[in-house]
Scaffold this active site. Sequence first.
Site, PDB file in Angstrom:
ATOM      1  N   ASP A 158       8.377   3.756  -3.361  1.00  0.00           N
ATOM      2  CA  ASP A 158       7.450   2.694  -3.245  1.00  0.00           C
ATOM      3  C   ASP A 158       6.660   2.977  -1.800  1.00  0.00           C
ATOM      4  OD1 ASP A 158       5.669   0.503  -3.802  1.00  0.00           O
ATOM      5  OD2 ASP A 158       6.673  -0.470  -2.191  1.00  0.00           O
ATOM      6  N   ASP A 169      -1.654  -2.496  -7.045  1.00  0.00           N
ATOM      7  CA  ASP A 169      -0.777  -2.249  -5.861  1.00  0.00           C
ATOM      8  C   ASP A 169      -0.848  -3.955  -5.416  1.00  0.00           C
ATOM      9  OD1 ASP A 169       0.921  -2.034  -3.671  1.00  0.00           O
ATOM     10  OD2 ASP A 169      -0.498  -0.825  -2.461  1.00  0.00           O
TER      11      ASP A 169
END
Lengths: 440, 328
Positions: A153, A312
């Site tokens: 991430d 996102d």
Amino acid sequence: MTDLLIVGGRLIDPANGLDAQLDVLLRDGRVSAVGKSLSASDSVRYDATGCIVTPGFVDLHAHLREPGFEQKGTIATETLAALRGGFTTICAMPNTVPAPDSAPVVAALLERIARDARVRVFAIGAVTRGRDGKALASLSEAAEAGCVAFSDDGSPVADGQLMRNALALLGALGLPLSEHSDDPVLNAGGVMNEGRVSERLGLPGQPAAAEVAAIARNLALAEATGGRLHVAHITTARGLELVAEAKARGLHVTCEVTPSHLFLTEDAVFGSGPEAAYDTNAKINPPLRTEADRLALIRGINDGIIDAIATDHAPHAREDKLCEFDHAAPGIACFETAAGTLLTQVARGELDLGRVVAALTVGPARAWKLDARVAGLGTLSPGAPGDIVILDPARRWTVDTATFATKGKNTPLQGSELLGGVRAVITGGVLRHELEVAHG
Amino acid sequence: MLDVQERPAAGAVEAPAWHRKDLLDTDVLSRAEVELVMETADAMLEVRSRPVGKVATLRGATVVTLFYEQSTRTRASFEVAAKAMGADVVNLTASGSSVEKGESLIDTVRTLEAIGADLLVMRHGKSGAPYLAARHTKAGVINGGDGTHAHPTQALLDLYTMRRHLGGLEGKRVVIVGDVLHSRVARSNIWTLLTAGADVTLCGPATLLPRTLASAGGEHGRVTLTANLDEAMADADVVMALRIQKERQATGLIPSLREYINVYQVNAARAAKAKPGALIMHPGPMNEGIEIAPDIAHGVDSVIEEQVANGVAVRMAVLYLMATARTK
């Protein structure tokens, strides 16, 4: 289960080359037929006249915050927000505590998802143990437990040797590595794009070169290993050129862009005026870039180089943003504004509608071969999941975070006027969400 | 409530047209607003020249200095300025207050408002922190320096000092030398100098120059950037040296302090390239022998101590204008 017949809409199914006024019949939770003037006895009709009918959106990059950060969001709240935004399949990033870096943690996560999720959720596993960038996670075991891709991430895998090994091992499993391509040394301390706005506001900058250099490294490692590199949330014009060149040479590389980077630039940090500067809701990582970058990303969608639009979606608690810009958590909650900003850009003539729908559906499904896990995902082919989004391109609305299902009210778009949005969402052949608007 | 009982030097200041709740940076100030500060500062300087040097203009007002970063001259200057007009002054630092216990900035400014602060003078290590504070309090916020962003009262006192020697700044050349990238003083000076019609040359190592500010020039003056100090000094009317932080060497932005001194120190040989009598300035605190040679710092053309003295008058002007705006 009652059949659902959606009639009168403009149906866009890029996988099958369809963009026409067509009806779609959902039976037993799946797509049964697409055609002109369909009829079915004992079916519920949904009149989509004036609307756009597409496959349910597939999101390769979302943050559900559970377990570990339930004050920011939970699987229940964030998947409801996803549903309302049209995202019927989402991939959950592994920045949770604990991180899904082994089979038992992945299994426990999938249990929670099975219990609470309102849409289909795939798990993304961590590349390194605890996402600490030091030692590889149990990649094959986590894959066996169900992870569809791997990523650390927001923490780039800075160690080149570790990245090379991860790409090689995952490549052998046929799984993508979704990399936040950034050079942490070049970016050290940076809180927004380095350039005109950062120099004006005296904020430490994140240079575009940090992303470009990292993409170049990761492409070289993908080529050397045969790994499948997925460039997460690309933001720079030059980085996109590198990806396009790598694709032309036949590398296994895919990429995504966020609706935020397509819609906004670094100027959003100025806020609505001089006294409103340092808008922490415009802080996101990677940062909002320049107008030239934004236009390049738009071209990347319109020419099909960018495989996916990924949200996102990053919900934060109020206090995470109500502080000095340097201290604010990066991220924008955008499940519920994504369709609105994209359709607004279609209306402005910036984005091509067909390409946008492809990048929200079949593009991401194929990029990560999710259609091998769920047949027909991201399409309206017969037998595909009965996941449908009905978009109203004429809906004018004002973003109001008070109406958000997500716990995250963090968006720089609060109060913005948008043209176009989600009207209804169907999953598994059942109408799950419909905007309360006056019909006719 | 604040009661402005006495206008200083009656007649010198006509109907103040100041409407700002806060003073966060100079970039929003119009030419007329800057002029108003300058004229008011003239009156304050006159007050300071009297044997007592005090008026009761701000009697009943509470000024809080809230400093999250160390400061000697800015805080002392504000404190003297506020007391010279009869205000009550409360000094708070990050150490020794609840800030250390993790109390957030917003809670702090709200608490200070609740205990009766009219004006908050704030210094903070993070750029933009006073903007956050200003949005969450009814008290007027004066930015006393935020991170690497702005230091508006320093820029106003610098402009005031230049005007006293040069008259107008129209067409004058001001050279700012040093770590411009990390300088809140340089940034705020750019905006006031452009507004006043000066041309600004920013000079320093390429790693410490904000390249995009070259396009900051407006309808009046323009901004140029150069890494060549000898070139920059030619025909300068004002030379302002900035403090160089020793950390810049540790982070690799400059190879060494020795090299910086060799290439960028404002010394006699370089000053000789400027116009005869060009003003030598420094916002302080100085590293004498590093960014500026001692003989130049204390030489005949230096106005560095005068900057400090003028600082009190300019801060009195700012406090007065802002307090007056609050009573309207």
